[in-house]
Every structure is written in structure tokens, then in C-alpha cells.
Design a protein around this motif. Structure first.
Motif, short mmCIF file in Angstrom:
data_model
loop_
_atom_site.label_atom_id
_atom_site.label_comp_id
_atom_site.label_asym_id
_atom_site.label_seq_id
_atom_site.Cartn_x
_atom_site.Cartn_y
_atom_site.Cartn_z
N LEU A 7 0.84 -1.20 -0.02
CA LEU A 7 0.20 -0.05 -0.01
C LEU A 7 0.92 1.23 -0.01
O LEU A 7 0.66 2.24 -0.85
CB LEU A 7 -0.83 0.16 1.21
CG LEU A 7 -2.15 -1.11 1.22
CD1 LEU A 7 -2.87 -1.01 2.61
CD2 LEU A 7 -2.88 -0.69 0.11
N LEU A 8 1.78 1.23 0.73
CA LEU A 8 2.74 2.49 0.91
C LEU A 8 3.51 2.70 -0.22
O LEU A 8 3.71 3.77 -0.87
CB LEU A 8 3.60 2.26 2.15
CG LEU A 8 4.55 3.54 2.47
CD1 LEU A 8 3.72 4.65 2.78
CD2 LEU A 8 5.51 2.98 3.67
N ALA A 9 4.27 1.51 -0.95
CA ALA A 9 4.86 1.68 -1.89
C ALA A 9 4.13 2.07 -3.22
O ALA A 9 4.60 2.90 -4.08
CB ALA A 9 5.68 0.17 -2.27
N ARG A 10 3.07 1.78 -3.35
CA ARG A 10 2.30 2.07 -4.50
C ARG A 10 1.38 3.14 -4.58
O ARG A 10 1.09 4.05 -5.59
CB ARG A 10 1.17 0.61 -5.08
CG ARG A 10 0.34 0.95 -6.27
CD ARG A 10 -0.12 -0.53 -6.67
NE ARG A 10 -1.35 -0.07 -7.78
CZ ARG A 10 -2.45 -0.92 -8.15
NH1 ARG A 10 -2.34 -2.02 -7.46
NH2 ARG A 10 -3.23 -0.70 -8.84
N MET A 11 0.82 3.29 -3.35
CA MET A 11 -0.33 4.19 -2.91
C MET A 11 0.38 5.49 -2.40
O MET A 11 -0.35 6.60 -2.37
CB MET A 11 -1.74 3.77 -2.40
CG MET A 11 -2.19 2.73 -2.92
SD MET A 11 -2.78 3.12 -4.67
CE MET A 11 -3.97 4.15 -4.71
#
Length: 429
Positions: free
Chosen positions: A111-115
Motif C-alpha cells: 500500500l505504501l509503495a504503490r499508493m
């Protein structure tokens, strides 16, 4: 509530298909959130934990479909599941979902890496130890994430992309290695993870991520290097066979006696455990098709073990090995170094006649000539199957209650054992 009934005394003979590894399937499923294309996973086991994670991923907008469903057949290749996270619709993982499965906390990495943001509930306590998330938070901060902990939630944000960095794990953590490897795959620049976990499941995740376009080297060693890329794409990947299931059935044969081929098992995934099983007096023969386990006539020799991170003796086989040692010809010592409070099966094994005493994190097992069947209660996943192993050799009938613990990590256990001559059945209600 379902329970399992066992009548002990039968040797095991035949073959048991080894399912896909639960501990590999879960992070692979979570990795599907790193791309907007479809990740197809083959050899996914049909387990309660897998079904729960499907529901958790659905909360974030991940669609799934199942191919080749063969519900009434045994076999390690029963399910192929397609995961598509085209649109992440929710970056919050609520407490009511995370509290049911600790591994769901790992969604914080993708979630952190993509969003660029994630709000994930702290997982809370656990029956076999606290298993804190400090390493996850510290590692993500080293990759440039801003992190706050508020009202039981970890709030993680990044202004743009995560930034590659060097991170040295202060202690080996499988979960944190999974998460940082996933997060770093979409970071800007190079990330080097030192003192990383070396489990086969780590290498399996790296193989899958590389098939998705990641650039990862060294997975399965203490140093993993990740060269971040702008985006990942879809891929097809087959889940590795379950080494814990392999070791469990190997110990069941060593306990009950007999001759069984564990189909699809890979000896290199659990060499330390297989060496210990050999020391108990069973024969272990790696084959092209799997591993053959035999024990005929000779008694069970006592062996001391200490649980360690891979490639050492796995903590997830500690309870099963204790079940085996209850009928060894002498005293054995089992020391648990990974999790505190992972001896809850001791009292239940004692109900079958086992002689076990505890001294801190060491269990001292004095083998007995015979066990006698009794009603017992499963306390967690691995503890529950240790009771099954003991029940296979106990005189009379053993009933294992709370088998929902077993369903979290063992696919059709009673069918696989009964197919080799065990008298074992599931009783519903």
C-alpha cells in the motif's frame, strides 16, 4: 464445532501429496497489490488463512477468480487463483480484519509503495507471543516513510516514492523481510537488506517479484539487494511445497511407524528437521518425486533440538517434534528460542500420558512406553497437529477439539492420513 477422532495403533503406508506452502502463499497474495495487472498463483492451498486473506485483500479492492477448482480431489495442485488489484479503493486495513490474521499487517508494504499511504491496525496480541511490528516500522522509516502510531493504527505516508536505503535487521524477521522486500521493489534507487531472513518462502517471494519485473538479488541469503523499478506487471507463479506440512507428516510416520512417500516435498527446504528425524531412528530418503519416510520395528530415539531461524530447526515444527518425543526411549530437551509462550500443547499432551516438564524456554520430555487416548483441546495451529501425531500412536481413542486451528494451515489432514491407513475422521457439529 468440528472435532477430529483418532483411533491409534495403525502404521502408515502409502503416499501423501504435499500442498502449497501457506507461509509462501500469504505474502505472494499480498504482493498482488504491487501491480494493476493480474498475478496468477498456482498451487494455492485451500486453507482458512488463505480464505481470510482473500477477504482482507477484497477490502482494498483486489478482485480474484479461481481456476481449476477440484473440491473433491486430493492433490497439491488443486487451485489456481488470479488476483487483480487494478484499483486500490481503500488504504485502511481495519482492526476487525487485521486482528484475525497477523500476516494481514503486511499489506502496509505494498500500500505504501504503490499508493503512498497506508493506515493499518496494529495486530494486537497473539497466543504464541507478542511478535511486535517495530522492525516493520523502523525499516519503512529507513526507506523514507513518515510513520505515526495513533489510536491503535500505524499511519504511513511518503511524499512521492520510497527511497532505497541500507537497512540492517537488529534481529531476523521473516515478516519484516517480506514487507521491506515488497516495498523496496517500487522504491527509487537501491535497497540493501542486511541480516535478512533466509527462509525458502523469502526466496519464493523474490522469484515471483522478479517475474513481475522487480530486480532482486540474494534472496535466501543474509544480504538481499533490491534495485527499485517504476512499476511491476502481472505474472504467473507456482507456490512452493509446504516444508512445515512435509515435516509434520514425516514426524507422523516416525511416530506411528510405516512407509510413506511425501509427494512433491523438497528435502532442501528442511534439511535440519530431516536430520533430526533420522536421529530418532526413522529412515529419510530424498526422491525425484518427493521424500520417503520409513520406520519399521525400531523404537524412537530421544534427540535434543533448539529452534532457530532457517536453516535451523523450525519453530513451526517444535510442537510436532515434542509429540514424537513423548514416546522416545529416554529423555529429550526441546528449547524454543523464536517465540515465547509456545508450549501450550504441553498440558494437552500430558492428558494422553506424556511426561513433560518446563524450565523457562526448555521442555524436558521423558519418553513413556505408551500413550492413552483422551479428549484434548487444540490451542494453536502447530500445537493442534502435535496432538494428532500423539493420537496416531496412543492406545484407544483421541478426540481433538477446536480443529479450526488445524484448518488454518493443514489442507484435508484427516483425508491424507486416512489414505495411508490411519483411523481418523472429522466429526461435524
Amino acid at each position: 464445532m468440528d472435532r477430529i477422532r483418532i483411533v491409534g495403533g495403525n502404521k502408515l503406508s502409502g503416499s501423501i501429496p504435499i500442498s502449497g506452502a501457506k507461509n509462501a502463499a500469504l505474502p505472494l497474495m499480498i504482493a498482488s497489490m504491487l501491480t494493476d495487472e493480474t498475478l496468477t498463483l498456482e498451487n494455492v492451498p485451500h486453507l482458512a488463512d488463505v480464505e481470510q486473506l482473500i477477504r482482507i485483500l477484497g477490502n482494498h479492492g483486489v478482485d480474484y477468480s479461481v481456476n481449476g477448482r477440484r473440491e473433491n480431489q486430493l492433490g497439491p495442485y488443486a487451485r489456481t487463483i488470479n488476483f487483480t488489484a487494478k484499483n486500490i479503493v481503500n488504504t485502511t486495513a481495519p482492526y476487525e480484519l487485521v486482528s484475525k490474521m497477523r500476516a494481514s499487517f503486511w499489506v502496509i508494504g505494498p500500500l505504501l509503495a504503490r499508493m503512498g499511504e497506508a493506515r493499518v491496525s496494529l495486530p494486537g496480541g497473539c497466543a504464541i507471543g507478542t511478535r511486535p511490528v517495530d522492525l516493520f516500522i523502523d525499516g519503512l522509516q529507513q526507506l523514507g516513510a513518515g510513520i505515526d502510531v495513533e489510536s491503535g493504527y500505524v499511519l504511513a505516508r511518503t511524499k512521492d516514492r520510497l527511497i532505497g536505503n541500507r537497512y540492517v535487521f537488529p534481529k531476523v524477521s521473516v515478516g519484516a523481510t517480506h514487507v521491506l522486500m515488497m516495498a523496496a521493489s517500487l522504491a527509487r534507487g537501491e535497497t540493501v537488506l542486511e541480516n535478512a531472513a533466509r527462509e525458502p518462502e523469502i526466496a519464493d517471494l523474490a522469484t515471483c517479484l522478479n517475474a513481475m519485473g522487480a530486480r532482486i538479488e540474494g534472496a535466501g541469503t543474509r544480504t538481499i539487494t533490491i534495485d527499485g523499478v517504476d512499476r511491476l506487471h502481472g505474472a504467473v507463479h507456482s507456490v512452493i511445497p509446504d516444508r512445515i506440512e512435509t515435516g509434520t507428516y514425516a514426524m507422523a510416520v516416525a511416530m506411528a511407524g510405516g512407509d510413506v512417500v511425501l509427494e512433491g516435498a523438497r528435502a532442501e527446504f528442511l534439511e535440519a528437521a530431516l536430520d533430526v528425524i533420522r536421529q530418532t531412528g526413522a529412515e529419510v530418503q530424498p526422491l525425484n518425486s518427493g521424500i520417503r519416510i520409513t520406520r519399521n520395528g525400531a523404537g524412537i530415539a530421544p534427540v535434543d533440538v533448539v529452534t532457530e531461524p532457517f536453516p535451523g530447526f523450525p519453530t513451526d515444527l517444535q510442537a510436532q517434534f515434542m509429540g514424537l518425543m513423548t514416546m522416545a526411549k529416554g529423555r529429550s530437551k526441546i528449547t524454543e528460542t523464536i517465540f515465547e509462550n509456545r508450549f501450550m500443547h504441553v498440558q494437552e499432551l500430558a492428558r494422553l500420558g506424556a511426561h513433560i516438564s518446563l524450565s523457562g524456554q526448555t521442555a524436558i520430555v521423558d519418553g513413556v512406553k505408551k500413550l492413552k487416548g483422551a479428549p484434548v483441546m487444540a490451542t494453536d495451529l502447530r500445537a493442534s497437529v502435535s496432538l494428532v501425531i500423539a493420537g496416531l500412536a496412543a492406545e484407544g481413542e483421541t478426540t481433538v477439539n477446536r480443529v479450526y486451528h488445524l484448518d488454518r494451515g493443514f489442507e484435508r489432514l484427516e483425508e491424507k492420513l486416512s489414505g495411508c491407513g490411519a483411523v481418523i475422521e472429522r466429526i461435524s457439529g
